[in-house]
Design a protein around this motif. Structure first.
Motif, PDB file in Angstrom:
ATOM      1  N   ILE A  45       0.836  -1.205   0.000  1.00  8.59           N
ATOM      2  CA  ILE A  45       0.000   0.000   0.000  1.00  8.59           C
ATOM      3  C   ILE A  45       0.868   1.252   0.000  1.00  8.59           C
ATOM      4  CG2 ILE A  45      -1.690   1.346   1.319  1.00  8.59           C
ATOM      5  CD1 ILE A  45      -2.765  -1.349   2.381  1.00  8.59           C
ATOM      6  N   ARG A  46       1.903   1.271   0.834  1.00  4.26           N
ATOM      7  CA  ARG A  46       2.777   2.441   0.924  1.00  4.26           C
ATOM      8  C   ARG A  46       3.499   2.733  -0.380  1.00  4.26           C
ATOM      9  NH1 ARG A  46       4.928  -0.095   6.478  1.00  4.26           N
ATOM     10  NH2 ARG A  46       3.235   0.611   7.846  1.00  4.26           N
ATOM     11  N   ASN A  47       3.664   1.709  -1.202  1.00  7.56           N
ATOM     12  CA  ASN A  47       4.329   1.885  -2.489  1.00  7.56           C
ATOM     13  C   ASN A  47       3.330   2.013  -3.635  1.00  7.56           C
ATOM     14  OD1 ASN A  47       7.432   1.605  -2.179  1.00  7.56           O
ATOM     15  ND2 ASN A  47       6.610   0.013  -0.843  1.00  7.56           N
ATOM     16  N   SER A  48       2.124   2.464  -3.300  1.00  5.40           N
ATOM     17  CA  SER A  48       1.077   2.718  -4.304  1.00  5.40           C
ATOM     18  C   SER A  48       0.667   4.181  -4.244  1.00  5.40           C
ATOM     19  CB  SER A  48      -0.131   1.815  -4.052  1.00  5.40           C
ATOM     20  OG  SER A  48       0.235   0.445  -4.129  1.00  5.40           O
ATOM     21  N   ASN A  49      -0.123   4.597  -5.224  1.00  4.46           N
ATOM     22  CA  ASN A  49      -0.573   5.988  -5.295  1.00  4.46           C
ATOM     23  C   ASN A  49      -2.023   6.158  -4.867  1.00  4.46           C
ATOM     24  OD1 ASN A  49       1.477   5.390  -7.644  1.00  4.46           O
ATOM     25  ND2 ASN A  49       1.704   7.579  -7.181  1.00  4.46           N
ATOM     26  N   ILE A  50      -2.813   5.084  -5.015  1.00  4.42           N
ATOM     27  CA  ILE A  50      -4.239   5.131  -4.670  1.00  4.42           C
ATOM     28  C   ILE A  50      -4.631   3.842  -3.969  1.00  4.42           C
ATOM     29  CG2 ILE A  50      -6.619   5.175  -5.551  1.00  4.42           C
ATOM     30  CD1 ILE A  50      -5.367   7.848  -5.889  1.00  4.42           C
ATOM     31  N   GLN A  51      -5.343   3.969  -2.841  1.00  3.16           N
ATOM     32  CA  GLN A  51      -5.966   2.816  -2.197  1.00  3.16           C
ATOM     33  C   GLN A  51      -7.443   2.818  -2.576  1.00  3.16           C
ATOM     34  OE1 GLN A  51      -5.492   0.007  -0.790  1.00  3.16           O
ATOM     35  NE2 GLN A  51      -6.056  -0.085   1.355  1.00  3.16           N
ATOM     36  N   LEU A  52      -7.890   1.746  -3.209  1.00  2.00           N
ATOM     37  CA  LEU A  52      -9.275   1.649  -3.683  1.00  2.00           C
ATOM     38  C   LEU A  52     -10.111   0.834  -2.702  1.00  2.00           C
ATOM     39  CD1 LEU A  52     -11.275   2.169  -6.092  1.00  2.00           C
ATOM     40  CD2 LEU A  52     -10.567  -0.083  -6.962  1.00  2.00           C
ATOM     41  N   SER A  53     -11.318   1.329  -2.428  1.00  5.12           N
ATOM     42  CA  SER A  53     -12.258   0.598  -1.567  1.00  5.12           C
ATOM     43  C   SER A  53     -13.633   0.645  -2.218  1.00  5.12           C
ATOM     44  CB  SER A  53     -12.311   1.231  -0.173  1.00  5.12           C
ATOM     45  OG  SER A  53     -13.257   0.571   0.636  1.00  5.12           O
ATOM     46  N   ILE A  54     -14.205  -0.540  -2.508  1.00  9.58           N
ATOM     47  CA  ILE A  54     -15.509  -0.613  -3.163  1.00  9.58           C
ATOM     48  C   ILE A  54     -16.391  -1.613  -2.425  1.00  9.58           C
ATOM     49  CG2 ILE A  54     -16.760  -1.107  -5.297  1.00  9.58           C
ATOM     50  CD1 ILE A  54     -14.311  -0.523  -6.869  1.00  9.58           C
ATOM     51  N   LEU A  55     -17.615  -1.192  -2.113  1.00  6.49           N
ATOM     52  CA  LEU A  55     -18.605  -2.097  -1.553  1.00  6.49           C
ATOM     53  C   LEU A  55     -19.877  -2.035  -2.392  1.00  6.49           C
ATOM     54  CD1 LEU A  55     -18.276  -1.534   2.304  1.00  6.49           C
ATOM     55  CD2 LEU A  55     -17.395  -3.421   0.957  1.00  6.49           C
ATOM     56  N   LYS A  56     -20.775  -2.988  -2.160  1.00  9.59           N
ATOM     57  CA  LYS A  56     -22.036  -3.020  -2.896  1.00  9.59           C
ATOM     58  C   LYS A  56     -22.858  -1.767  -2.627  1.00  9.59           C
ATOM     59  CE  LYS A  56     -22.863  -7.955  -3.580  1.00  9.59           C
ATOM     60  NZ  LYS A  56     -23.792  -9.074  -3.344  1.00  9.59           N
ATOM     61  N   ASP A  57     -23.687  -1.383  -3.608  1.00 12.92           N
ATOM     62  CA  ASP A  57     -24.545  -0.210  -3.473  1.00 12.92           C
ATOM     63  C   ASP A  57     -25.722  -0.522  -2.565  1.00 12.92           C
ATOM     64  OD1 ASP A  57     -22.887   1.199  -5.105  1.00 12.92           O
ATOM     65  OD2 ASP A  57     -24.100   0.977  -6.913  1.00 12.92           O
ATOM     66  N   SER A  58     -25.443  -0.633  -1.284  1.00 19.45           N
ATOM     67  CA  SER A  58     -26.462  -0.949  -0.284  1.00 19.45           C
ATOM     68  C   SER A  58     -26.306   0.019   0.872  1.00 19.45           C
ATOM     69  CB  SER A  58     -26.292  -2.393   0.208  1.00 19.45           C
ATOM     70  OG  SER A  58     -26.897  -2.563   1.468  1.00 19.45           O
ATOM     71  N   GLU A  59     -27.425   0.428   1.461  1.00 26.00           N
ATOM     72  CA  GLU A  59     -27.375   1.368   2.576  1.00 26.00           C
ATOM     73  C   GLU A  59     -26.570   0.787   3.742  1.00 26.00           C
ATOM     74  OE1 GLU A  59     -28.405   4.489   2.557  1.00 26.00           O
ATOM     75  OE2 GLU A  59     -28.968   4.185   0.470  1.00 26.00           O
ATOM     76  N   VAL A  60     -26.668  -0.517   3.949  1.00 27.79           N
ATOM     77  CA  VAL A  60     -25.936  -1.155   5.045  1.00 27.79           C
ATOM     78  C   VAL A  60     -24.438  -1.094   4.805  1.00 27.79           C
ATOM     79  CG1 VAL A  60     -25.497  -3.339   6.238  1.00 27.79           C
ATOM     80  CG2 VAL A  60     -27.833  -2.664   5.677  1.00 27.79           C
ATOM     81  N   PHE A  61     -23.997  -1.429   3.594  1.00 29.63           N
ATOM     82  CA  PHE A  61     -22.577  -1.528   3.314  1.00 29.63           C
ATOM     83  C   PHE A  61     -21.930  -0.176   3.037  1.00 29.63           C
ATOM     84  CE2 PHE A  61     -23.935  -5.873   1.799  1.00 29.63           C
ATOM     85  CZ  PHE A  61     -23.470  -6.502   2.921  1.00 29.63           C
ATOM     86  N   LEU A  62     -22.675   0.746   2.442  1.00 24.84           N
ATOM     87  CA  LEU A  62     -22.081   2.007   2.036  1.00 24.84           C
ATOM     88  C   LEU A  62     -21.851   2.962   3.202  1.00 24.84           C
ATOM     89  CD1 LEU A  62     -23.903   2.693  -1.365  1.00 24.84           C
ATOM     90  CD2 LEU A  62     -21.569   1.926  -0.992  1.00 24.84           C
TER      91      LEU A  62
END
Length: 395
Positions: free
Chosen positions: A284-301
């Protein structure tokens, strides 16, 4: 104080839940007598823990306060029936232990999202003077229904009633996401609630210079809650834009996603299997962007995933489709890009903006470091938890 921590996932298992409870144990043990009731490591599979590299903490390795229950059933079985048997067996053993030994503790601290554990620990007669502290890391049963893999509509009203009763049976509640507070307060009022996010210890902190070759990284679980379809779309769009995208994944859909990458013969997209937390942080430290994606749900978002905090603590800008508290945090402190239910095009545009503007990336990185110091250090946050446990009335 003597404290019992009850958790299904614990060191040396990978994942934010196991890492969180490991740090709670280490930090609380500095001033208190802490014991852990857990199981043998098996997530995402038991065989990987035959490797010494996962057993990197000598303090825990030599501790006599870690009690691991021996299980007959397999937690990682593909059969839902056998997995339920595992949960019932674990709940039964936890219930027996708590009933017999709870009088020895000042506080019993139980963490979800395995809801069977707090039910087993709290739905029984308590010993006088023992505090019951519930840690909520997932809104269950709502999250189970939103996964769309389990049809629980028939039992949902009963489960919601049991959820409410669980909050009532708890003396105090700890949440790892500020967005959970309103939800719980709607179900039960005037219950002491402490927001205690996942965090980093001072020893874990490390930063690297901006890498020469631009890279987006996704680390962690690729399971039911994560948007597998969006990850596929992201792979195609980043490939089109000739942006390196590294996935270090595990979980239900990890091997499926790995096969998908190999089938499409991507040039800029790579997949690596699970690594230790320390190895992931280096990546992670040797990257430029950390991506985080969850389902389009009120609980998860409206959750605050561990990978978002990993990005913050590594000084790496975060790009995500999350809303609620996480979105407010990222945008208010200007540490990346967050938009609830963001499309793949939104996410890629945000990544391209960072790629084309080195000055912007440096600003985002510096802001992340400042946010880490003010919000996400265990050494500071653990004091709030200790005060929360000690005081009869916590504000």
């Amino acid at each position: 104080m003597k404290i019992l921590l009850i958790t299904q996932n614990f060191y040396p298992e990978i994942g934010s839940g196991a890492n969180r409870l490991k740090n709670l144990y280490i930090q609380l043990s500095k001033k208190h007598d802490v014991e852990v009731l857990t199981t043998n490591p098996s997530y995402p599979n038991a065989k990987m823990y035959d490797e010494d590299k996962y057993w990197s903490n000598d303090q825990i390795n030599h501790s006599k306060n870690i009690m691991r229950l021996k299980m007959r059933t397999d937690k990682q079985s593909k059969s839902m029936a056998f997995r339920l048997l595992y949960y019932f067996e674990l709940a039964y053993k936890v219930r027996v232990y708590v009933k017999k030994y709870q009088h020895m503790y000042d506080a019993v601290y139980v963490t979800s999202p395995n809801i069977f554990l707090p039910w087993a620990a709290f739905f029984q007669k308590r010993s006088k003077g023992v505090q019951r502290i519930l840690e909520v890391r997932d809104l269950w049963p709502d999250s189970v229904r939103d996964v769309e893999k389990m049809n629980i509509d028939l039992f949902f009203p009963i489960l919601k009633f049991m959820e409410k009763m669980l909050y009532k049976q708890s003396d105090k509640i700890v949440i790892n996401n500020e967005g959970f507070r309103k939800y719980i307060n709607r179900m039960i009022k005037k219950k002491p609630i402490l927001f205690l996010p996942n965090a980093f210890t001072e020893k874990e902190i490390g930063f690297e210079d901006v890498p020469d070759e631009f890279q987006v990284i996704y680390t962690g679980n690729i399971g039911f809650a994560q948007s597998y379809e969006k990850l596929q779309e992201m792979a195609h769009k980043l490939e089109e834009n000739k942006i390196n995208f590294k996935i270090i994944g595990y979980g239900m859909n990890a091997h499926l996603f790995q096969s998908y990458i190999e089938y499409n013969n991507f040039e800029y997209i790579t997949f690596e299997e699970e690594k230790t937390r320390e190895e992931c942080l280096v990546e992670i430290r040797n990257s430029n962007i950390q991506l985080s994606i969850l389902k389009d749900s009120e609980v998860f978002l409206n959750v605050l995933p561990g990978k978002v905090i990993d990005g913050i603590a590594s000084g790496v800008p975060v790009v995500t489709n999350l809303g609620g508290y996480t979105s407010d945090l990222i945008n208010e402190y200007h540490i990346g890009y967050a938009k609830e239910k963001a499309t793949v095009y939104d996410l890629v545009d945000a990544i391209m903006e960072v790629k084309s503007n080195k000055e912007l990336e440096l600003i985002l990185r510096e802001n992340s470091k400042e946010l880490l110091k003010s919000h996400f250090l265990w050494e500071s946050n653990i004091e709030k938890l200790e005060e929360f446990i000690h005081l009869k009335e916590f504000k």
